[in-house]
Scaffold this motif. Structure first.
Motif, PDB file in Angstrom:
ATOM      1  N   ARG A 263     -10.580  -2.279   3.442  1.00  0.00           N
ATOM      2  CA  ARG A 263      -9.537  -1.546   2.714  1.00  0.00           C
ATOM      3  C   ARG A 263      -8.429  -1.088   3.653  1.00  0.00           C
ATOM      4  NH1 ARG A 263     -12.485   3.116  -0.227  1.00  0.00           N
ATOM      5  NH2 ARG A 263     -10.369   3.635  -0.918  1.00  0.00           N
ATOM      6  N   LEU A 264      -8.809  -0.597   4.820  1.00  0.00           N
ATOM      7  CA  LEU A 264      -7.798  -0.178   5.799  1.00  0.00           C
ATOM      8  C   LEU A 264      -6.939  -1.359   6.228  1.00  0.00           C
ATOM      9  CD1 LEU A 264      -9.828   2.336   7.975  1.00  0.00           C
ATOM     10  CD2 LEU A 264      -7.678   2.826   6.775  1.00  0.00           C
TER      11      LEU A 264
ATOM     12  N   ILE B   2      -8.336   6.259   0.984  1.00  0.00           N
ATOM     13  CA  ILE B   2      -9.220   5.607   1.957  1.00  0.00           C
ATOM     14  C   ILE B   2      -9.689   6.628   2.990  1.00  0.00           C
ATOM     15  CG2 ILE B   2      -9.383   3.829   3.738  1.00  0.00           C
ATOM     16  CD1 ILE B   2      -7.201   2.277   2.114  1.00  0.00           C
ATOM     17  N   VAL B   3      -8.784   7.469   3.448  1.00  0.00           N
ATOM     18  CA  VAL B   3      -9.144   8.503   4.428  1.00  0.00           C
ATOM     19  C   VAL B   3     -10.196   9.443   3.834  1.00  0.00           C
ATOM     20  CG1 VAL B   3      -8.284  10.490   5.739  1.00  0.00           C
ATOM     21  CG2 VAL B   3      -6.974   8.363   5.695  1.00  0.00           C
ATOM     22  N   GLY B   4     -10.026   9.823   2.576  1.00  0.00           N
ATOM     23  CA  GLY B   4     -11.026  10.673   1.921  1.00  0.00           C
ATOM     24  C   GLY B   4     -12.389  10.006   1.869  1.00  0.00           C
ATOM     25  N   ASP B   5     -12.416   8.725   1.525  1.00  0.00           N
ATOM     26  CA  ASP B   5     -13.680   7.980   1.487  1.00  0.00           C
ATOM     27  C   ASP B   5     -14.256   7.850   2.900  1.00  0.00           C
ATOM     28  OD1 ASP B   5     -13.367   7.736  -1.243  1.00  0.00           O
ATOM     29  OD2 ASP B   5     -12.596   5.675  -1.148  1.00  0.00           O
ATOM     30  N   PHE B   6     -13.374   7.614   3.873  1.00  0.00           N
ATOM     31  CA  PHE B   6     -13.829   7.539   5.262  1.00  0.00           C
ATOM     32  C   PHE B   6     -14.471   8.865   5.676  1.00  0.00           C
ATOM     33  CE2 PHE B   6     -13.469   8.446   9.696  1.00  0.00           C
ATOM     34  CZ  PHE B   6     -13.926   7.291  10.298  1.00  0.00           C
ATOM     35  N   ASN B   7     -13.852   9.963   5.320  1.00  0.00           N
ATOM     36  CA  ASN B   7     -14.377  11.268   5.732  1.00  0.00           C
ATOM     37  C   ASN B   7     -15.733  11.568   5.120  1.00  0.00           C
ATOM     38  OD1 ASN B   7     -12.446  11.966   7.610  1.00  0.00           O
ATOM     39  ND2 ASN B   7     -11.120  12.942   6.097  1.00  0.00           N
ATOM     40  N   ARG B   8     -16.018  11.018   3.942  1.00  0.00           N
ATOM     41  CA  ARG B   8     -17.361  11.168   3.383  1.00  0.00           C
ATOM     42  C   ARG B   8     -18.377  10.462   4.285  1.00  0.00           C
ATOM     43  NH1 ARG B   8     -14.317  12.009  -0.821  1.00  0.00           N
ATOM     44  NH2 ARG B   8     -13.758   9.995  -1.658  1.00  0.00           N
ATOM     45  N   TRP B   9     -18.018   9.286   4.802  1.00  0.00           N
ATOM     46  CA  TRP B   9     -18.888   8.594   5.758  1.00  0.00           C
ATOM     47  C   TRP B   9     -18.925   9.380   7.066  1.00  0.00           C
ATOM     48  CZ3 TRP B   9     -17.951   6.750  10.658  1.00  0.00           C
ATOM     49  CH2 TRP B   9     -18.982   6.010  11.234  1.00  0.00           C
TER      50      TRP B   9
ATOM     51  N   CYS C  17       0.851  -1.183   0.000  1.00  0.00           N
ATOM     52  CA  CYS C  17       0.000   0.000   0.000  1.00  0.00           C
ATOM     53  C   CYS C  17       0.892   1.241   0.000  1.00  0.00           C
ATOM     54  CB  CYS C  17      -0.900  -0.005   1.237  1.00  0.00           C
ATOM     55  SG  CYS C  17      -2.158   1.302   1.217  1.00  0.00           S
ATOM     56  N   SER C  18       0.442   2.284  -0.634  1.00  0.00           N
ATOM     57  CA  SER C  18       1.199   3.533  -0.654  1.00  0.00           C
ATOM     58  C   SER C  18       0.499   4.573   0.219  1.00  0.00           C
ATOM     59  CB  SER C  18       1.297   4.065  -2.088  1.00  0.00           C
ATOM     60  OG  SER C  18       0.016   4.506  -2.528  1.00  0.00           O
ATOM     61  N   PHE C  19       1.220   5.613   0.541  1.00  0.00           N
ATOM     62  CA  PHE C  19       0.631   6.715   1.297  1.00  0.00           C
ATOM     63  C   PHE C  19      -0.542   7.318   0.519  1.00  0.00           C
ATOM     64  CE2 PHE C  19       0.385  11.128   2.779  1.00  0.00           C
ATOM     65  CZ  PHE C  19       0.205  10.905   4.136  1.00  0.00           C
ATOM     66  N   GLY C  20      -0.406   7.415  -0.782  1.00  0.00           N
ATOM     67  CA  GLY C  20      -1.491   7.933  -1.623  1.00  0.00           C
ATOM     68  C   GLY C  20      -2.748   7.076  -1.525  1.00  0.00           C
ATOM     69  N   GLU C  21      -2.558   5.755  -1.519  1.00  0.00           N
ATOM     70  CA  GLU C  21      -3.718   4.859  -1.383  1.00  0.00           C
ATOM     71  C   GLU C  21      -4.379   5.041  -0.014  1.00  0.00           C
ATOM     72  OE1 GLU C  21      -2.863   0.862  -3.848  1.00  0.00           O
ATOM     73  OE2 GLU C  21      -1.225   1.459  -2.493  1.00  0.00           O
ATOM     74  N   LEU C  22      -3.558   5.186   1.027  1.00  0.00           N
ATOM     75  CA  LEU C  22      -4.110   5.427   2.359  1.00  0.00           C
ATOM     76  C   LEU C  22      -4.935   6.711   2.366  1.00  0.00           C
ATOM     77  CD1 LEU C  22      -4.488   4.960   5.385  1.00  0.00           C
ATOM     78  CD2 LEU C  22      -2.237   6.041   5.727  1.00  0.00           C
TER      79      LEU C  22
END
Length: 121
Positions: A105-106, A40-47, A32-37
């Motif tokens: 994903r996390l 995921i954080v962006g998608d998490f923040n939408r939730w 996993c890369s920092f960009g991929e993380l």
């Protein structure tokens, strides 16, 4: 009257509102890369937006733990955090839920080492 006023002034800092800080120490996994993380954080923040929780990731630029990153989640207060946590945990039972998919994903991207919660004034 003066004693009551003095006591009220001393109590003010104790009644100040604090926001809640949720800190998770993590290591990014090899696949996993920092960009991929951050995706995921962006998608998490939408939730999290509907639950009063927002996350950021702290990435060290100097220090003794350069191989770690820190999830820094914030909520208005501990009660808001607790409600968000309840919603997250309860939704994990449904494999098709947004939290279950984000959790998977996390799990493919990071290993969580420690978790701490703070009241921040």
């Amino acid at each position: 009257m003066k004693k009551w006023f003095a006591a009220a002034l001393l109590a003010l800092p104790l009644s100040a509102n604090a926001y809640h800080l949720d800190v998770i120490e993590m290591e990014i996994l090899e696949d996993c890369s920092f960009g991929e993380l951050m995706q995921i954080v962006g998608d998490f923040n939408r939730w999290g937006q509907d639950h009063g929780y927002n996350a950021r990731v702290a990435r060290p630029i100097q220090g003794t733990q350069l191989d770690k990153v820190w999830w820094m989640g914030t909520s208005e207060n501990a009660a808001t955090y607790g409600a968000a946590w309840d919603a997250w945990r309860d939704a994990l039972a449904d494999a098709e839920s947004v939290p279950a998919k984000l959790s998977a994903r996390l799990g493919e991207c990071v290993e969580s080492n420690r978790r701490s919660g703070y009241d921040v004034f």
